[in-house]
Scaffold this active site. Structure first.
Site, PDB file in Angstrom:
ATOM      1  N   CYS B  33       0.829  -1.210   0.000  1.00 46.52           N
ATOM      2  CA  CYS B  33       0.000   0.000   0.000  1.00 46.52           C
ATOM      3  C   CYS B  33       0.859   1.255   0.000  1.00 46.52           C
ATOM      4  O   CYS B  33       0.370   2.351  -0.229  1.00 46.52           O
ATOM      5  CB  CYS B  33      -0.984  -0.006   1.157  1.00 46.52           C
ATOM      6  SG  CYS B  33      -0.250   0.344   2.738  1.00 46.52           S
ATOM      7  N   CYS B 102      -3.914   7.969   4.832  1.00 46.75           N
ATOM      8  CA  CYS B 102      -2.583   8.058   5.455  1.00 46.75           C
ATOM      9  C   CYS B 102      -2.724   8.395   6.935  1.00 46.75           C
ATOM     10  O   CYS B 102      -2.013   7.836   7.779  1.00 46.75           O
ATOM     11  CB  CYS B 102      -1.743   9.142   4.789  1.00 46.75           C
ATOM     12  SG  CYS B 102      -1.340   8.786   3.075  1.00 46.75           S
TER      13      CYS B 102
END
Lengths: 383, 124
Positions: B33, B102
């Site tokens: 990712c 994030c």
């Protein structure tokens, strides 16, 4: 700003701008009109067509202007697909590669939803297709082979002459997307056996929004745009005369001497960057676009590298998942066998004729510091 | 694309680094990712007295982990556990939609560290 994102787009040359300007306010005519203004526009249009045709050894009537690379690729692939299937409904197979530009990839994926079958050829670690796999994939239903000439991410230049030969032998049409390679390496549609070729202006210091598709005389193609019948009924829509004039000027002033100059700077950049620990070159050393550098850095992520470089006045690009809208690593890097870490840690620097030795020296000074800083923040920064 | 606050955090993170004798560590993410966050905690009387992070990831990933560290320093572990991605993003002066994850990932690293601390604490 040190601009090293020329594979994305280039600065328009001031000579190109100068050539274009009269066609906005003075010679603004529609090239289809029968009056003086229209005739002047028509003259400029046909003159430009000749210049572009000559540059790839084509006949002017084989050049069709479009809005750019994406449209040319869509027209080539969908246009041939539909025209071939209309001729015989068993004509339904297309061969392309796993490292095409997104517009070729997505045009092919869409055609799969319309009943076409597509083979996506593998590439080796340097990004080259296997000619034997290509030949072995051709069936009696194959209508088109579409292979990108110079890859936009890793710079691999395919042997289009060899591909052209195979296609000719089997009576299959050959299209190549040459947006990145045009004016940066030899293109001769006759000698190389290319039936359809995509080119555009904004990668060669011309304006955005203008491109062309070369279609060899005699090839039947179904238009995507219907309307006024411009471009010999293949691409309706009033021609973008200023853009076309600019495109032709960009082709005219493209100087072969810039190729070895860029190659020298490219090699210097590659050699020096590979001296940084935990780095890897993506793409080949030979048969590589003269302006492409693509390096993976271990333990750090490409978008962050780009962020730091931007702070240092350097424009770059990355194949990292973080920089993509779909949050996937570049499929081109995946196709050449890059791991997720290598893909996410990739950085593309693409040069132009304007790139100087001094700029390369600045990058080489900045880069180790950027890598070291980001590695000091990374939990996997010890390489 | 990024706010000035986010960029400043990325340029000069205040809490990046390792912690030798951390009371708890949490790590989440993977190379797939593109983000890996590790958070180190020092806890005294249930209060987070010191915090450090290491992040592999983009500008947003680095900036959000640093902001998370600042927001929870001096807080009790229960207070820290309640921190939301919304608060982090707000403090950073907004963030592109695709980058919100994030900050979520950074919080997951924090929660992992707190979870590890609690487990260790129960045993002792």
């Amino acid at each position: 700003m040190i601009y090293l994102d020329n594979a994305a787009t280039t600065k328009v040359d001031s000579k190109v701008v100068k050539k274009m300007l009269p066609y906005f306010e003075k010679e603004f005519g529609n090239s289809s009109s029968i009056h003086e203004r229209g005739l002047k526009a028509k003259e400029a249009l046909e003159n430009s067509r000749r210049i572009i045709a000559n540059s790839i050894n084509a006949n002017p009537k084989e050049i069709y202007f479009t809005s750019g690379g994406t449209e040319s690729n869509n027209l080539a692939i969908k246009g041939i697909a539909f025209a071939s299937r209309d001729a015989n409904k068993e004509n339904n197979h297309i061969i392309t590669t796993k490292i095409e530009h997104k517009c070729v990839m997505d045009a092919c994926k869409w055609l799969e939803t319309q009943g076409f079958r597509v083979t996506y050829l593998n590439v080796n670690q340097e990004g080259f297709i296997d000619l034997k796999q290509l030949e072995g994939s051709i069936t009696k239903n194959t209508i088109l082979v579409s292979v990108i000439h110079g890859n936009n991410e890793i710079g691999t230049i395919q042997d289009i002459e060899a591909i052209g030969k195979i296609c000719k032998k089997h009576g299959v049409l050959f299209h190549s997307d040459a947006c990145q390679s045009f004016t940066k390496t030899e293109i001769n549609v006759v000698n190389q056996g290319v039936d359809l070729l995509t080119i555009n202006a904004h990668k060669i210091h011309g304006p955005k929004g203008i491109g062309a598709l070369y279609i060899k005389e005699g090839i039947k193609i179904t238009p995507l745009n219907h309307g006024g019948g411009q471009e010999r009924n293949i691409r309706s829509g009033t021609e973008n005369v200023p853009g076309i004039v600019g495109f032709a000027e960009a082709v005219k002033i493209a100087d072969k001497k810039n190729i070895p100059k860029m190659e020298k700077l490219r090699d210097e950049l590659i050699d020096e960057l590979l001296k940084i620990k935990g780095t890897k070159l993506n793409g080949p050393r030979n048969n590589r676009l003269c302006n492409n550098v693509n390096i993976s850095f271990k333990g750090i992520e490409g978008e962050a590298i780009g962020g730091d470089l931007n702070d240092n006045g350097i424009a770059s690009s990355t194949g990292s998942a973080c920089a993509e809208r779909n949050l996937d690593v570049s499929y081109v890097l995946t196709a050449i066998g890059c791991s997720h870490e290598e893909g996410n840690g990739s950085l593309r620097l693409s040069l132009s004729k304007y790139t100087t030795e001094k700029e390369i020296q600045t990058i080489l000074k900045v880069m180790p510091k950027v890598v070291q800083r980001l590695r000091s923040i990374s939990p996997y920064g010890k390489v | 694309m990024y706010s000035e606050k986010t960029l400043n955090r990325f340029r000069k993170p205040k809490f990046s680094g390792e912690m030798k004798k951390a009371d708890a560590v949490g790590e989440v993410g993977n190379f797939k990712c593109g983000d890996i966050m590790r958070i180190y905690l020092k806890v005294k009387n249930n209060i987070i007295t010191d915090i450090k992070f290491k992040t592999y990831g983009c500008v947003a990933a680095i900036a959000s982990t640093d902001m998370i560290c600042e927001l929870i320093k001096g807080k009790t572990i229960d207070e820290a556990n309640k921190l939301t991605s919304k608060e982090v993003v707000k403090k950073l002066g907004d963030m592109p939609a695709v980058k919100i994850h994030c900050s979520v990932l950074g919080l997951n690293a924090l929660k992992e560290a707190i979870g590890n601390y609690k487990k260790k604490h129960k045993k002792n």
